[in-house]
Design an enzyme around this catalytic site. Structure first.
Site, PDB file in Angstrom:
ATOM      1  N   HIS A   1      40.567  33.458  36.754  1.00 42.07           N
ATOM      2  CA  HIS A   1      39.601  34.363  35.873  1.00 42.07           C
ATOM      3  C   HIS A   1      40.127  35.879  35.988  1.00 42.07           C
ATOM      4  O   HIS A   1      39.752  36.699  35.007  1.00 42.07           O
ATOM      5  CB  HIS A   1      38.348  34.118  37.084  1.00 42.07           C
ATOM      6  CG  HIS A   1      37.258  35.322  36.792  1.00 42.07           C
ATOM      7  ND1 HIS A   1      35.906  35.031  36.448  1.00 42.07           N
ATOM      8  CD2 HIS A   1      37.382  36.671  36.868  1.00 42.07           C
ATOM      9  CE1 HIS A   1      35.227  36.208  36.234  1.00 42.07           C
ATOM     10  NE2 HIS A   1      35.863  37.126  36.763  1.00 42.07           N
ATOM     11  N   GLU A   2      40.744  36.240  37.387  1.00 42.12           N
ATOM     12  CA  GLU A   2      41.314  37.752  37.275  1.00 42.12           C
ATOM     13  C   GLU A   2      42.450  37.835  36.336  1.00 42.12           C
ATOM     14  O   GLU A   2      42.408  38.952  35.876  1.00 42.12           O
ATOM     15  CB  GLU A   2      41.775  37.998  38.801  1.00 42.12           C
ATOM     16  CG  GLU A   2      40.654  37.681  39.739  1.00 42.12           C
ATOM     17  CD  GLU A   2      39.404  38.547  39.405  1.00 42.12           C
ATOM     18  OE1 GLU A   2      39.557  39.661  38.916  1.00 42.12           O
ATOM     19  OE2 GLU A   2      38.255  38.220  39.887  1.00 42.12           O
TER      20      GLU A   2
ATOM     21  N   GLY B   1      37.091  38.979  44.213  1.00 44.30           N
ATOM     22  CA  GLY B   1      38.261  39.233  43.052  1.00 44.30           C
ATOM     23  C   GLY B   1      38.130  40.286  42.363  1.00 44.30           C
ATOM     24  O   GLY B   1      37.018  40.413  42.076  1.00 44.30           O
TER      25      GLY B   1
ATOM     26  N   LEU C   1      31.965  40.791  38.621  1.00 48.42           N
ATOM     27  CA  LEU C   1      31.585  42.277  39.113  1.00 48.42           C
ATOM     28  C   LEU C   1      31.002  43.123  37.821  1.00 48.42           C
ATOM     29  O   LEU C   1      30.253  43.841  37.687  1.00 48.42           O
ATOM     30  CB  LEU C   1      32.286  42.776  39.959  1.00 48.42           C
ATOM     31  CG  LEU C   1      32.399  42.306  41.473  1.00 48.42           C
ATOM     32  CD1 LEU C   1      33.406  43.008  42.132  1.00 48.42           C
ATOM     33  CD2 LEU C   1      31.125  42.139  42.045  1.00 48.42           C
TER      34      LEU C   1
HETATM   35 NI    NI Z   1      35.634  39.101  36.902  1.00 47.10          NI
END
Ligand code: NI
Length: 169
Positions: free
Chosen positions: A136-137, A46, A95
């Site tokens: 989360h995104e 994601g 990330l």
């Molecule tokens: Ni993230």
């Protein structure tokens, strides 16, 4: 398509609240294509636009398992229509916070409303990894990272570790 640079903590851009998208047009689709390519290359499941320095309410995801065909998903201006009272823990990573994995508790199921790649409005139920990933995104769109759900001590340790890695690289 082009690879974009993924911002990592403590880059202040990651704390910005992303702005709603006004139109799903070719320019936005080009951004989503770049985001998807960047996410696959990382690799990740994601990515929010703000993570590549574009504070717009756009998310790409692909939850296909190894060996399965790619299944890209695009979420523009996503909203949570409803969320379950029941929560579930999941060990998350990001990330923008490389090499850090910590358990976060979130609603187990959510109902989403968003615009897809074509700009059509869709409502969809999410559970399991889908629910975890999309929440989360969506946090990223509010300038919230998964480490913001942890204790202050754990959060500071995580940022310190990422800074150390960056120096060593
Ligand atoms: Ni993230």
């Amino acid at each position: 398509m082009a690879l974009r640079e993924i911002l990592v903590v403590p880059n202040p851009v990651l704390k910005q609240v992303s702005a709603p998208v006004e139109a799903v047009d070719d320019e936005l689709r080009a951004l989503m294509d770049d985001m998807l390519e960047t996410m696959y290359a990382a690799p990740g499941i994601g990515l929010a636009a703000v993570q590549v320095g574009v504070p717009k309410r756009v998310i790409v995801m692909d939850l296909a398992r190894e060996g399965e065909a790619p299944a890209p998903r695009y979420y523009v201006n996503p909203e949570i229509v409803s969320a379950s009272e029941e929560t579930a823990p999941y060990e998350e990573g990001c990330l923008s916070v490389p090499e850090i994995f910590e358990e976060v508790e979130r609603p187990a199921r959510v109902r989403l409303r968003y615009l897809n790649y074509q700009g059509e409005q869709v409502e969809e139920d999410a559970e399991g990894l889908f629910a975890v990933c999309v929440q989360h995104e969506m946090d990223h769109l509010q300038g919230v990272l998964f480490i913001d759900h942890l204790s202050r001590l754990k959060r500071e340790q995580a940022v310190k570790k990422v800074k150390k890695q960056a120096k060593a690289a």
